[in-house]
Design a protein around this motif. Structure first.
Motif, mmCIF file in Angstrom:
data_model
loop_
_atom_site.group_PDB
_atom_site.id
_atom_site.type_symbol
_atom_site.label_atom_id
_atom_site.label_comp_id
_atom_site.label_asym_id
_atom_site.label_seq_id
_atom_site.Cartn_x
_atom_site.Cartn_y
_atom_site.Cartn_z
ATOM 1 N N ASP A 257 0.811 -1.213 0.000
ATOM 2 C CA ASP A 257 0.000 0.000 0.000
ATOM 3 C C ASP A 257 0.847 1.267 0.000
ATOM 4 O OD1 ASP A 257 1.085 -0.365 2.444
ATOM 5 O OD2 ASP A 257 -0.785 -0.203 3.583
ATOM 6 N N LYS A 258 2.148 1.141 -0.157
ATOM 7 C CA LYS A 258 3.014 2.305 -0.162
ATOM 8 C C LYS A 258 3.403 2.679 -1.590
ATOM 9 C CE LYS A 258 4.972 1.345 4.405
ATOM 10 N NZ LYS A 258 6.215 1.131 5.198
ATOM 11 N N LYS A 259 4.164 3.754 -1.698
ATOM 12 C CA LYS A 259 4.632 4.197 -3.006
ATOM 13 C C LYS A 259 5.576 3.154 -3.609
ATOM 14 C CE LYS A 259 6.978 8.056 -5.292
ATOM 15 N NZ LYS A 259 7.653 9.368 -5.108
ATOM 16 N N VAL A 260 5.485 3.036 -4.913
ATOM 17 C CA VAL A 260 6.292 2.015 -5.594
ATOM 18 C C VAL A 260 7.771 2.377 -5.489
ATOM 19 C CG1 VAL A 260 6.767 0.873 -7.779
ATOM 20 C CG2 VAL A 260 4.409 1.463 -7.157
ATOM 21 N N ARG A 261 8.543 1.400 -5.136
ATOM 22 C CA ARG A 261 9.986 1.576 -4.983
ATOM 23 C C ARG A 261 10.686 0.388 -5.644
ATOM 24 N NH1 ARG A 261 13.724 0.221 -0.893
ATOM 25 N NH2 ARG A 261 15.471 1.699 -0.740
ATOM 26 N N THR A 262 11.678 0.705 -6.490
ATOM 27 C CA THR A 262 12.377 -0.335 -7.254
ATOM 28 C C THR A 262 13.849 -0.321 -6.884
ATOM 29 O OG1 THR A 262 10.831 -0.009 -9.087
ATOM 30 C CG2 THR A 262 12.862 -1.235 -9.547
ATOM 31 N N GLY A 270 16.481 -8.203 -8.346
ATOM 32 C CA GLY A 270 15.957 -6.918 -7.887
ATOM 33 C C GLY A 270 14.564 -7.114 -7.337
ATOM 34 N N TRP A 271 13.969 -6.042 -6.815
ATOM 35 C CA TRP A 271 12.630 -6.155 -6.254
ATOM 36 C C TRP A 271 11.878 -4.848 -6.417
ATOM 37 C CZ3 TRP A 271 17.165 -6.346 -3.553
ATOM 38 C CH2 TRP A 271 17.429 -5.321 -2.633
ATOM 39 N N ILE A 272 10.572 -5.009 -6.544
ATOM 40 C CA ILE A 272 9.649 -3.881 -6.680
ATOM 41 C C ILE A 272 8.631 -4.005 -5.551
ATOM 42 C CG2 ILE A 272 7.982 -2.713 -8.173
ATOM 43 C CD1 ILE A 272 9.337 -4.073 -10.557
ATOM 44 N N VAL A 273 8.549 -2.981 -4.740
ATOM 45 C CA VAL A 273 7.648 -2.993 -3.582
ATOM 46 C C VAL A 273 6.747 -1.770 -3.669
ATOM 47 C CG1 VAL A 273 7.476 -3.003 -1.073
ATOM 48 C CG2 VAL A 273 9.392 -4.167 -2.200
ATOM 49 N N GLY A 274 5.423 -1.983 -3.509
ATOM 50 C CA GLY A 274 4.487 -0.860 -3.514
ATOM 51 C C GLY A 274 3.156 -1.231 -4.123
ATOM 52 N N THR A 503 11.389 4.836 -18.253
ATOM 53 C CA THR A 503 10.043 5.342 -18.546
ATOM 54 C C THR A 503 9.053 5.074 -17.415
ATOM 55 O OG1 THR A 503 9.728 3.305 -19.817
ATOM 56 C CG2 THR A 503 10.351 5.264 -21.036
ATOM 57 N N PRO A 504 9.083 3.879 -16.766
ATOM 58 C CA PRO A 504 8.112 3.686 -15.686
ATOM 59 C C PRO A 504 8.512 4.356 -14.381
ATOM 60 C CG PRO A 504 8.790 1.608 -16.706
ATOM 61 C CD PRO A 504 9.790 2.648 -17.077
ATOM 62 N N GLY A 505 9.752 4.741 -14.240
ATOM 63 C CA GLY A 505 10.199 5.346 -12.998
ATOM 64 C C GLY A 505 11.678 5.124 -12.794
ATOM 65 N N SER A 506 12.162 5.492 -11.630
ATOM 66 C CA SER A 506 13.580 5.362 -11.319
ATOM 67 C C SER A 506 13.859 4.018 -10.660
ATOM 68 C CB SER A 506 14.023 6.497 -10.400
ATOM 69 O OG SER A 506 13.295 6.450 -9.185
ATOM 70 N N VAL A 507 15.110 3.573 -10.847
ATOM 71 C CA VAL A 507 15.566 2.308 -10.271
ATOM 72 C C VAL A 507 16.825 2.594 -9.476
ATOM 73 C CG1 VAL A 507 16.340 -0.038 -10.734
ATOM 74 C CG2 VAL A 507 14.615 1.018 -12.222
ATOM 75 N N ASN A 508 16.814 2.197 -8.213
ATOM 76 C CA ASN A 508 17.973 2.394 -7.348
ATOM 77 C C ASN A 508 18.914 1.195 -7.459
ATOM 78 O OD1 ASN A 508 16.929 4.851 -6.293
ATOM 79 N ND2 ASN A 508 15.641 3.701 -4.866
ATOM 80 N N PHE A 509 20.205 1.494 -7.617
ATOM 81 C CA PHE A 509 21.229 0.452 -7.701
ATOM 82 C C PHE A 509 21.998 0.400 -6.391
ATOM 83 C CE2 PHE A 509 21.578 1.313 -12.522
ATOM 84 C CZ PHE A 509 20.449 0.542 -12.745
ATOM 85 N N LEU A 510 22.138 -0.797 -5.854
ATOM 86 C CA LEU A 510 22.975 -0.960 -4.676
ATOM 87 C C LEU A 510 24.434 -1.075 -5.116
ATOM 88 C CD1 LEU A 510 20.986 -3.476 -2.431
ATOM 89 C CD2 LEU A 510 21.041 -0.976 -2.326
ATOM 90 N N PRO A 511 25.329 -0.280 -4.552
ATOM 91 C CA PRO A 511 26.743 -0.358 -4.957
ATOM 92 C C PRO A 511 27.407 -1.596 -4.383
ATOM 93 C CG PRO A 511 26.494 1.223 -3.189
ATOM 94 C CD PRO A 511 25.106 0.771 -3.526
ATOM 95 N N SER A 512 28.444 -2.024 -5.066
ATOM 96 C CA SER A 512 29.213 -3.180 -4.625
ATOM 97 C C SER A 512 30.574 -2.729 -4.135
ATOM 98 C CB SER A 512 29.376 -4.179 -5.778
ATOM 99 O OG SER A 512 30.238 -5.231 -5.424
#
Length: 662
Positions: A257-262, A270-274, A503-512
């Motif tokens: 029920d929260k804002k989509v976060r990728t 990866g994962w998409i939550v929201g 186009t659908p939104g931003s994607v956060n990358f975890l650094p290594s």
């Protein structure tokens, strides 16, 4: 003894002579009759017959000689057979040249090792017509959606929707060095501990139903790093599937029920939550599969070969240079060995399958830049703009090319840490939008990068102990190396930002901590494998055409072995690519390209020894042609002379035979 009186010896001798004279007289009489019928009166109508006493034989011979003399022509006949000595000597000298010709050709022969021209053409044809594509497996897991979608039809529909969207984004086969159309899409719908899949495959890399709950993705409870490690342990690192069908890339979609976060982790998931619908989630998953996992988050579809920072031998020399602009103000040093062990070693190990990296460092003094900066009161620092970047590197004062590999085929990337003088401290880079660069650095493609490091206590009014040696604090050195990692990623064609905007939104990358994530290393392996194989085929094809166009080019056995091993490594790289073994294919393709370059640039074929046959003829003809010409002329003359003399002898024999028969 008989009653006859003994005969005196002298009387006996006289009797024998008288008998011989009578016999000779009778023979002469018979000859006279024959010659009179055959030979006419040749001397005024009188026959030259001598019937003298006891001289009949000599008279006959004189008669024959006198009868032959008028018929013999010295110009057309000869009584003796011509000798073979002169002809034999002339012929032996003549044929000695031809007998020595094979030895001469052997002495000037150019050794040419066998090259597999057919295999080279076949490799070029395969690389050109069939792009290198790696098999990939994309897995989408939908958790927490409505129970009514938990069935096989919805799973199949989602799989087809994701596949169709991926084909649209890829634009066909996707080109060389990627998955292209060689992929499979698997969909899993999970509700609590119940799961439905679009197809059943019993492999350990598949999603284990119920292994991860919705609460595991709550950011307030767990950080992204913990979620990333949890998924990695659940998915077994996304290694090869049990059928050797390539890597497995997973995206987990958790409905909330929260804002989509990728988020894209350090591994292959990866994962998409929201709060997101199935249709929107399918589109976003397809974009993550194509634009992130398959293309590395880059805007362009492939890496341009001419901008790859890898040498022809598949190696890179990272040359770190600490530049003190004016040592009269201060001298800074660094603990590079510690930084290399802690910060650089993981990067070198991560990139080992793609490129062989060697590291070196040096400290230089008296290294001013090529322009003057200006003071900005508002920012309280010296400023230089992006227009000054082409003049920042002072080639006349910065002696950076001191590496032993600078003269070889290894690529040298210069990483410059520039410490400005006290007269220009702090020195900042101003971007075109007027803002100051956060990293205070810039890169030069195919050359390297420059990082401006300002001492923390530098100020126009502060008291600084000049001319003393200082050491860059290790925390500052860590920040410098973080900037360097961003520059290295850009030089390899990857982004330096931790956010991808699609186009659908931003994607956060975890650094290594290694600078490159696992899925980024897969992308680099694909691209470099493709580029190396294309370069290998091009180089071997050029060598093949060059060798065939110059028949007298020296091809030693070492070149033949290099070409043979290069073809073997290229075929091995293609085989590993078809099985999805990224690291092995990258290593084999790198060796194939290196061997091809070694063969093409071998010092032996750069010699002037592969002159043409016309050049060889022009060199040796002044030595052999004059002598050979005289020998040929002499042999021809002697042959004609012998033939002429032999005809004279044959004419005489024919004439004599006619006389005897008559």
């Amino acid at each position: 003894m008989s009653g006859e009186a003994p005969i005196d010896g002298k009387s006996q001798k006289k009797r024998e002579e008288a008998a011989e004279a009578d016999a000779a007289t009778k023979h002469a009489d018979r000859k006279e009759i024959t010659l009179r019928s055959v030979v006419p009166d040749l001397s005024g109508g009188k026959a030259c017959i001598n019937n003298g006493r006891g001289e009949g034989g000599g008279a006959v011979e004189n008669l024959i000689g006198e009868s032959e003399t008028p018929e013999f022509n010295a110009k057309r006949m000869r009584k003796s057979k011509p000798g073979l000595k002169r002809l034999f000597l002339s012929a032996s000298v003549f044929f000695s040249f031809f007998l020595g010709l094979p030895f001469f050709l052997k002495s000037v022969e150019i050794y040419r090792s066998h090259l597999p021209f057919h295999e080279i053409d076949e490799l070029s044809r395969v690389i050109e017509t069939r792009p290198i594509l790696f098999p990939c497996n994309f897995q989408a897991v939908f958790i927490g959606f409505e129970p009514n979608v938990l069935n096989f039809d919805h799973a199949k529909k989602l799989s087809l929707s994701i596949s169709g969207r991926m084909r649209q984004l890829a634009g066909g086969d996707g080109g060389c060095g990627g998955c292209g159309s060689n992929y499979s899409v698997f969909v899993t719908l999970q509700m609590n501990d119940n799961c439905v899949r679009n197809q059943e495959v019993d492999d350990p890399w598949f999603w284990h139903c119920g292994s991860v709950k919705e609460s595991d993705f709550d950011v307030s409870l767990k950080s992204d790093e913990l979620v990333d490690e949890l998924l990695d342990s659940t998915l077994s690192g996304g290694n090869k599937c049990g059928r050797d069908c390539g890597k497995v890339y997973t995206v987990v979609i958790v409905n909330g029920d929260k804002k989509v976060r990728t988020v894209v982790g350090k591994h292959r998931h990866g994962w998409i939550v929201g709060n997101i619908s199935l249709e929107a989630a399918a589109k976003k998953v397809a974009e993550m599969f194509v634009n992130v996992f398959e293309n590395g988050g880059r805007k362009e579809r492939s890496i341009h070969g001419e901008f790859m920072p890898v040498g022809a031998d598949g190696s890179i020399v990272l040359s770190f240079n600490l530049l003190n602009a004016d040592p009269n103000d201060w001298i800074y040093e660094w603990d590079f060995e510690r930084a290399e062990e802690i910060l650089l070693a993981p990067v070198v190990e991560a990139l080992a399958p793609i490129v062989n990296i060697s590291v070196e460092s040096q400290i230089l003094y008296h290294t001013p830049k090529s322009f003057f900066s200006h003071w900005d009161d508002e920012k309280g620092s010296y400023i230089f703009s992006t227009q000054d970047l082409p003049f920042f590197v002072n080639s006349n004062e910065w002696h950076l090319d001191t590496s032993v590999a600078a003269g070889g085929r290894s690529k040298v990337l210069h990483i410059v840490i520039y410490v400005p003088s006290a007269k220009e401290c702090p020195l900042l880079l101003q971007l075109p939008d007027g803002e100051v660069s956060k990293t205070n650095s810039f890169i030069s493609p195919m050359w390297g990068g420059v990082i401006i490091w300002n001492p923390s206590d530098c100020s126009r009014t502060s008291d600084i102990e000049y001319s003393l040696r200082h050491t860059i604090p290790f925390p500052d050195l860590v920040e410098v190396f973080e900037v360097f990692m961003g520059q290295l990623r850009q030089l390899f064609g990857l982004g330096s930002e931790s956010v991808y905007v699609g186009t659908p939104g931003s994607v956060n990358f975890l650094p290594s901590e290694r600078g490159f994530t696992e899925w980024e290393l897969d992308v680099l392996s694909w691209q470099h494998t493709c580029f190396n194989l294309q370069s290998c085929a091009t180089t071997l094809g050029s060598l093949s055409r060059l060798v065939q166009s110059l028949p007298r080019m020296i091809i030693i056995d070492e070149i033949g072995k290099q070409v043979k091993f290069s073809l073997q490594e290229a075929n091995l790289a293609q085989g590993n690519a078809s099985l999805g073994i990224c690291d092995a294919s990258a290593v084999s393709s790198r060796q194939a390209r290196s061997l091809a370059e070694d063969a093409f640039l071998h010092p032996s074929i750069m010699s002037v020894s592969y002159y043409s046959f016309e050049h060889c003829f022009a060199v040796y003809s002044p030595f052999f042609l004059p002598v050979l010409l005289h020998v040929v002329i002499a042999a021809i003359k002697e042959g004609r002379r012998y033939k002429q003399e032999m005809s004279k002898y044959v004419a005489w024999k024919a004439k004599a035979k006619e006389i005897v028969v008559a």
